[in-house]
Structure formats: C-alpha cells, structure tokens
Design an enzyme around this catalytic site. Structure first.
Site, PDB file in Angstrom:
ATOM      1  N   GLU A 234     -13.271  -1.031   3.280  1.00  0.00           N
ATOM      2  CA  GLU A 234     -12.742  -0.474   2.025  1.00  0.00           C
ATOM      3  C   GLU A 234     -12.571  -1.569   0.978  1.00  0.00           C
ATOM      4  OE1 GLU A 234     -10.396   3.439   3.757  1.00  0.00           O
ATOM      5  OE2 GLU A 234      -9.234   1.635   3.403  1.00  0.00           O
TER       6      GLU A 234
ATOM      7  N   ARG B 149     -17.397 -10.014  14.059  1.00  0.00           N
ATOM      8  CA  ARG B 149     -17.631 -10.675  15.349  1.00  0.00           C
ATOM      9  C   ARG B 149     -18.742  -9.982  16.127  1.00  0.00           C
ATOM     10  NH1 ARG B 149     -12.158 -11.286  18.487  1.00  0.00           N
ATOM     11  NH2 ARG B 149     -12.314  -9.099  18.003  1.00  0.00           N
TER      12      ARG B 149
ATOM     13  N   LYS C 157      -4.544   1.236  -2.420  1.00  0.00           N
ATOM     14  CA  LYS C 157      -5.958   1.037  -2.058  1.00  0.00           C
ATOM     15  C   LYS C 157      -6.845   2.081  -2.728  1.00  0.00           C
ATOM     16  CE  LYS C 157      -7.402   3.371   1.141  1.00  0.00           C
ATOM     17  NZ  LYS C 157      -7.422   3.758   2.562  1.00  0.00           N
TER      18      LYS C 157
ATOM     19  N   GLU D  38     -23.367  21.877   1.471  1.00  0.00           N
ATOM     20  CA  GLU D  38     -24.059  23.063   1.999  1.00  0.00           C
ATOM     21  C   GLU D  38     -24.939  22.704   3.201  1.00  0.00           C
ATOM     22  OE1 GLU D  38     -27.085  24.973  -0.582  1.00  0.00           O
ATOM     23  OE2 GLU D  38     -27.111  23.117  -1.741  1.00  0.00           O
TER      24      GLU D  38
ATOM     25  N   CYS E 297      -2.619   3.218   1.746  1.00  0.00           N
ATOM     26  CA  CYS E 297      -3.425   4.336   1.226  1.00  0.00           C
ATOM     27  C   CYS E 297      -3.414   4.445  -0.306  1.00  0.00           C
ATOM     28  CB  CYS E 297      -2.914   5.663   1.768  1.00  0.00           C
ATOM     29  SG  CYS E 297      -2.140   5.605   3.382  1.00  0.00           S
TER      30      CYS E 297
ATOM     31  N   TYR F 160     -11.928  -0.393   9.225  1.00  0.00           N
ATOM     32  CA  TYR F 160     -11.978   0.409   7.997  1.00  0.00           C
ATOM     33  C   TYR F 160     -11.353  -0.313   6.812  1.00  0.00           C
ATOM     34  CZ  TYR F 160      -7.104   2.177   7.957  1.00  0.00           C
ATOM     35  OH  TYR F 160      -5.737   2.301   7.875  1.00  0.00           O
ATOM     36  N   ILE F 161     -10.301  -1.104   7.044  1.00  0.00           N
ATOM     37  CA  ILE F 161      -9.659  -1.790   5.916  1.00  0.00           C
ATOM     38  C   ILE F 161     -10.619  -2.827   5.332  1.00  0.00           C
ATOM     39  CG2 ILE F 161      -7.746  -3.326   5.284  1.00  0.00           C
ATOM     40  CD1 ILE F 161      -5.964  -1.720   7.188  1.00  0.00           C
TER      41      ILE F 161
ATOM     42  N   GLY G 208       6.585   7.881   8.517  1.00  0.00           N
ATOM     43  CA  GLY G 208       7.181   8.556   9.670  1.00  0.00           C
ATOM     44  C   GLY G 208       8.691   8.652   9.566  1.00  0.00           C
TER      45      GLY G 208
ATOM     46  N   TYR H 282      10.554   8.517  -3.490  1.00  0.00           N
ATOM     47  CA  TYR H 282      10.931   8.578  -2.068  1.00  0.00           C
ATOM     48  C   TYR H 282      12.438   8.440  -1.885  1.00  0.00           C
ATOM     49  CZ  TYR H 282       6.388   9.183  -0.064  1.00  0.00           C
ATOM     50  OH  TYR H 282       5.202   9.745   0.317  1.00  0.00           O
TER      51      TYR H 282
ATOM     52  N   GLY I 152      17.272  -3.665   9.827  1.00  0.00           N
ATOM     53  CA  GLY I 152      17.922  -3.033  10.975  1.00  0.00           C
ATOM     54  C   GLY I 152      17.585  -3.741  12.266  1.00  0.00           C
TER      55      GLY I 152
END
Ligand SMILES: Cc1cc2nc3c(=O)[nH]c(=O)nc-3n(C[C@H](O)[C@H](O)[C@H](O)COP(=O)(O)OP(=O)(O)OC[C@H]3O[C@@H](n4cnc5c(N)ncnc54)[C@H](O)[C@@H]3O)c2cc1C
Length: 581
Positions: A290, A307, A159, A550, A156, A286-287, A114, A208, A224
């Site tokens: 994966e 749980r 992984k 399909e 992402c 999801y982590i 972000g 980056y 910061g």
C-alpha cells in the site's frame, strides 16, 4: 412474576450486595444514572426477551469456561436471571468475586477499534465501564497513542486518505486519452496533505471521545497496567473491575540490524515532514504494497525489497503474480529474495541499504513494513499469569477469554485476524457474551479483506490452494482483461478476477480480484459467499453493463478443473483471457 421470584432468590443468596450490576434490568428500570434512549430500548428488549420470553434458558452459559466453573447449585441455572448469569461469568471460577465491590463492571485497556466497540456496547447493555488510553500522538510509542487507535490515527483512515491523494497522478495520466491537456504537470503539495490529514485525525479522535462519553463510558488518559485479576493501575492510580478487557493492539516490528535507527515505520511514513524523493520499502505484506503505491503515485522513486520470491504471502498465488506485474508496470521496482542486513547514512544525509545481494544507495527514506508485534510488553500480564503465544500475542478461547477468567482480550493483541472490522466483531461479541448473556463467538469464516495497493485487491473466502487442500475437487474460473477505461487511456492496466468453486456442491468457495474498485466490488460478493451461494446463483444473476464486476456473473467456463483422485489439472480454454480491447 419471574422478576419477583428472581429477586427473592438472588437476594437470599447475595444479601450483602448493595449496588448490583443487573445490567439489563438496571438500565430498563433506571436504577443507575439515566441511560441514553438507545440503551433503554436495548435493555428493555433484552429484559423482556431474556427474562420473560425464555424463562427456562440456561443463563449461566455466559462463556464456555464460566459454564464449566459455575459455583451455584444446578437448579439456579434454570432461573431467568441475567444478574446471576453475569455473576457466574465474572466469578473467576472460585466464587470469590461475588461478594466483592468493584469500581467498575468493566475496565478496558486501549481505546482502539476493539476496545471502543466493546466498552460502548457493554455500557449500552447497562454495565459501568471505564477505558484508559494513552495521550494522543500521530506516532505511537510506549507512552503515546490516542482515542481511536491504530485504524483511525495511524492505519486504515490516514492510509486511505494518502491512497486517494496518490491516485490522482494515474487519473491525470489516463485523462489525456479522453481529451484533457494541461499547460504544465499538476504539482502536489505534501504539507497541505499532511495538514489536512492531521486536522481530520483531530476531528476523528474527538468523535471517538464523544461516542464513549455519550455511551456513559468513563475515559481515563494514561497507561494501563494490570496489577491483579481485578485491578488496573493507570499512572499510579488503582481501579478495580469485575472484568478487564485488554485491547492494546500492536505496534510496528523492526529487525535489529545495524543502522535501523535511520529507518521509518508506517506510523512515521504517514507523518513525514517532506515527501520522500527515493524510498526503499522493506517487506512484502499488504502495508508495504500500500505504501509503495502511495509513494509511487506521489512521484517518489520506489524500491520494494522482499525476502521471498513473491509479495503477499497467504494470498491467492495468481493474485500475487498479477499484482506485482501491474505494480511494476506503474514504475515500482521489486527486489526479490533480498534480505536487508544494514542501513548506512552518508555525509550528504542519504541512506544506503545493504542486502545479501549488494548495496543500493541514494535513498531519502528507508521504511520497514516487516510485521507488527502485539503490545503486551510492560502490561503486567506476568503478574497475573495470562498465557501468551511466542510472539507475545494473548491466547484466548473462542469467546475472547484469557487463561485468567476475569481477563479478556480482543483485537490485534490476540493476533487472530488483524483487521479493524474483525476487532469490532470481537469487541461486540465479548460485550454480548459477558453483559448481555448471549454467548457469542466471533465468526472468522468468509471475512472479506482488501489491499489498497494500486491496482487494489479484494478477496473473500478460500484461495485456490486452500480450497484444493480442503475440498480436493475444485473448478477454477478466471478472467484477465483490459478494462474499458484502458482502451482510451492507452495505459497497460488490466483486471484479474477469479472464482473458486467446489466441484461437488457447486458452492462458490472464494472470490479474488485485482483491479480498479476491487475492494468495493468484493464487499458485495462477500455477502454471496458468506451466504453459501452456488455458481448457479452467480450465473443466474444479471450483470450490470458496462462494468468490470459483471465478469463475476459471466464467467461461464472453468479455466481448469482440479480433481483429487486423478491428481489431475485439466486446463480448459474457457474465457481465461478476455479482452475488451
Ligand atoms: C498502516 C496500517 C494500515 C491498516 N489498514 C487497514 C485497513 O485498511 N483495513 C483494516 O481492516 N485494517 C487495517 N489495519 C489494521 C487495523 O488498524 C487494526 O487491525 C485495528 O486497528 C486493530 O484494532 P485494536 O482495537 O485491536 O487495536 P488498536 O486500534 O491498535 O488500538 C489499541 C489502542 O491501545 C492503546 N494502548 C496500547 N497500550 C496501552 C496501555 N498500556 N494503556 C492504555 N492504552 C494502550 C493504543 O494507544 C491504541 O490506541 C491497518 C494497520 C496499519 C498499521
């Protein structure tokens, strides 16, 4: 003519301003250091469309709050001035910052998805931008991070590289039915994977940094902290800015139970010195799934502890059932309704996990994937009164503005929809709103997403449960079939697909898939759902044969029809079970 009128009026009201960030104009007219060609092109387009084509556009509407709090006489809002609009937005509601000089137009804290997107776009629009980021490390901490952020360095990207590594074992298994034979079982070398992954991360963090540099953004390494609504401190040095953007993301959140110091989180799991022999993964999100797929594919013994009764809370119920069944068939053991209470390390170095149901021994690793917490501790937010949610997330309005007008926040730190493309969308929308004078709200409808477990999941739009709640009358189309590849591989792999259709409008409200290539397929279906296409549109589309995808255009008969009034569910025979085998 508009430019002259604009300049005259502006200079009348703000004669003391020396270096005014007339974002688009400055770039177009080279009032700052020469901007890159792209910046010039965009600035010129912006300049011409905003200042010339729409001279009466009420340009104070930089954000809802700015619009409400503008200190200017009303007639000025009719002026074709980006410069005025940006000022109105930057003002903080009391006009005080109009007469101030700042080191930067924008100071961003956190160079993840972000923050980089917002800073780059803002700089491209002509703003003077600085961004600070913690020093590079593969494992994040209070004092370590790296340009690129979680997605690139600890999420992402690494992984997905691990998912690729782990999928080969399944491919090898499938290959026998297609005639392949190996003298011996292929061996995996963990250290090669880690070394290659780390080299790629170094390359990406460098890319980056270049992206920021090429856009003219000043990169400052360090932590910061907000000092006041227009000042950020980085390792003892103060920087002032008209706007501050917080994009510090989140970090893994582990429960405080005895022995938790022996556990690893997802950062560590992506950078282990050796492959786990037997691993417990705590969590059903999801982590967790994966990583369960990754380590299972790399031939570790994998136990998942959740749980609740089911994995993936919030996903479509049928997908939740289907994926755990398929993952179990591949050798992962699920322990449901089992809550960890303690970790114990024995003298041989192995770990035991004590839960409400008993103790399981012999783990080389215990990983917790039990959610992430926004990185808002020690950020100085209490100094300025930025409102936070209970979990520490920064509360923002629809334009990503916080309760302090000069401070904005995007990405995981706001805990809206914690995905990289969403952080990018929010960052881009923020930059447009503040520096391009195009009030832009991020749009969270029909955001597609994936789980890269094995088999993977792709989803977009509403789940069946959400659709029933929102629309009442829905038709459900499902198919559950053995894919062509499994006919020769002999493996028990299956594919599940589902379309959720509004019974009154025929609009497709949601699409869900679990099976090979689901994320790739759902990205395309996502366009159709975002565009509001109907089931008739799906039906009139010719399929690509022979593919699994399909099926999305050949599910003719509903599996069930759900009607609100009769509170009924009519089960149809349809093509609920469709087997190619
Ligand atoms: C294991 C894992 C897998 C994931 N997989 C996917 C996926 O497949 N698809 C997907 O869309 N999303 C995925 N995500 C989520 C995705 O990574 C995040 O949604 C995304 O990175 C959020 O971006 P962000 O800019 O908000 O924060 P981040 O990318 O986390 O960036 C925040 C940055 O701020 C820095 N920072 C923090 N505090 C300070 C400070 N005080 N001063 C300076 N810098 C600071 C941090 O070091 C970090 O670099 C995954 C996440 C994880 C953990």
């Amino acid at each position: 003519m508009w430019i002259n009128l604009y300049t005259l009026i502006y200079d009348f009201f703000f004669p003391e301003e020396q270096e005014t960030p007339i974002y688009a104009m400055a770039a177009a007219l080279s009032l700052r250091a020469p901007p890159p060609a792209l910046a010039s092109a965009i600035a010129l387009r912006t300049f011409s469309t905003t200042l010339l084509s729409t001279p009466l556009k009420p340009l104070f509407a930089s954000s809802s709050r700015a619009l409400r709090s503008t200190p200017f006489p009303p007639f000025l809002s009719l002026l074709p001035s980006r410069r005025l609009a940006v000022r109105a937005c930057a003002d903080g509601g009391n006009g005080a910052s109009f007469s101030r000089q700042f080191d930067f137009d924008l100071f961003t804290i956190g160079a993840g998805s972000g923050g980089v997107r917002a800073s780059r776009f803002a700089a491209t629009y002509g703003a003077k931008v600085a961004i600070c980021e913690l020093p590079f490390s593969t494992i994040s901490s209070e004092n370590a991070g790296g340009v690129g952020g979680t997605c690139v360095l600890r999420g992402c990207v690494p992984k997905k590289l691990f998912v690729y590594a782990s999928q080969y074992s399944h491919d090898f298994e499938e290959s026998h039915g297609f005639g392949w034979a190996y003298e011996s079982e292929p061996k995996h070398d963990w250290s090669t994977l880690i070394a290659n992954k780390n080299a790629e991360l170094q390359r990406l963090t460098g890319i980056y940094k270049n992206i920021l540099q090429n856009a003219g953004v000043t990169l400052i390494e360090g932590r910061g902290k907000i000092v006041d609504p227009h000042t950020v401190e980085v390792d003892g040095k103060l920087y002032t800015a008209r706007h501050i953007l917080i994009s510090v993301g989140g970090r893994p959140n582990l429960p405080e139970i005895p022995g938790i110091e022996y556990a690893i989180d997802s950062d560590a799991a992506l950078d282990l010195p050796s492959k786990p022999e037997k691993i417990a993964i705590v969590g059903g999100g999801y982590i967790a799934l994966e990583f369960a797929g990754i380590f299972n594919g790399l031939k570790s013994e994998v136990h998942v502890f959740i749980r609740q009764k089911k994995v993936l809370r919030g996903f479509d119920e049928e997908i939740r059932d289907f994926v755990s069944e398929q993952m179990s068939l591949r050798g992962i053991e699920f322990h449901v309704e089992e809550t960890p209470q303690a970790l114990v390390k024995s003298t041989d170095g192995l770990l035991s996990l004590r839960t409400n149901k008993g103790t399981i021994d012999g783990f080389s690793h215990i990983m917790f994937a039990t959610g992430r917490r926004p990185n808002t501790k020690n950020l100085g937010l209490e100094n300025v009164g930025v409102d936070l949610a209970e979990n520490g997330a920064i509360l923002v309005d629809e334009y990503s503005q916080t309760s302090v007008d000069s401070i904005w926040a995007v990405g995981d730190v706001t805990d809206r929809l914690n995905l990289t493309p969403v952080a990018l969308m929010e960052g881009g929308a923020f930059a447009k709103t503040v520096f391009l004078n195009e009030p832009t709200k991020p749009n969270f409808t029909a955001v597609p997403s994936a789980v890269f477990c094995q088999p993977p999941i792709g989803q977009v739009g509403l789940t069946e449960e959400q659709a029933i709640q929102e629309y009442g009358d829905v038709d459900i189309y499902t198919t559950n079939f053995r894919p062509l590849k499994a006919t020769l591989s002999g493996l028990p792999d299956r594919v599940f697909m589902k379309l959720i259709v509004c019974a009154n409008t025929n609009k497709v409200l949601g699409a869900h898939m679990c099976g090979d290539d689901a994320p790739e397929i759902i990205q395309g279906i996502g366009i159709a759902i975002k565009a509001g296409l109907t089931k008739w549109d799906f039906d009139s589309t010719v399929g690509i044969h022979p593919t699994s995808s399909e099926e999305f255009v050949t599910m003719r008969n509903p599996t069930r029809k759900i009607r609100k009034d009769s509170a009924s569910v009519v089960e149809m025979s349809g093509d609920k079970i469709k087997s190619a085998g």
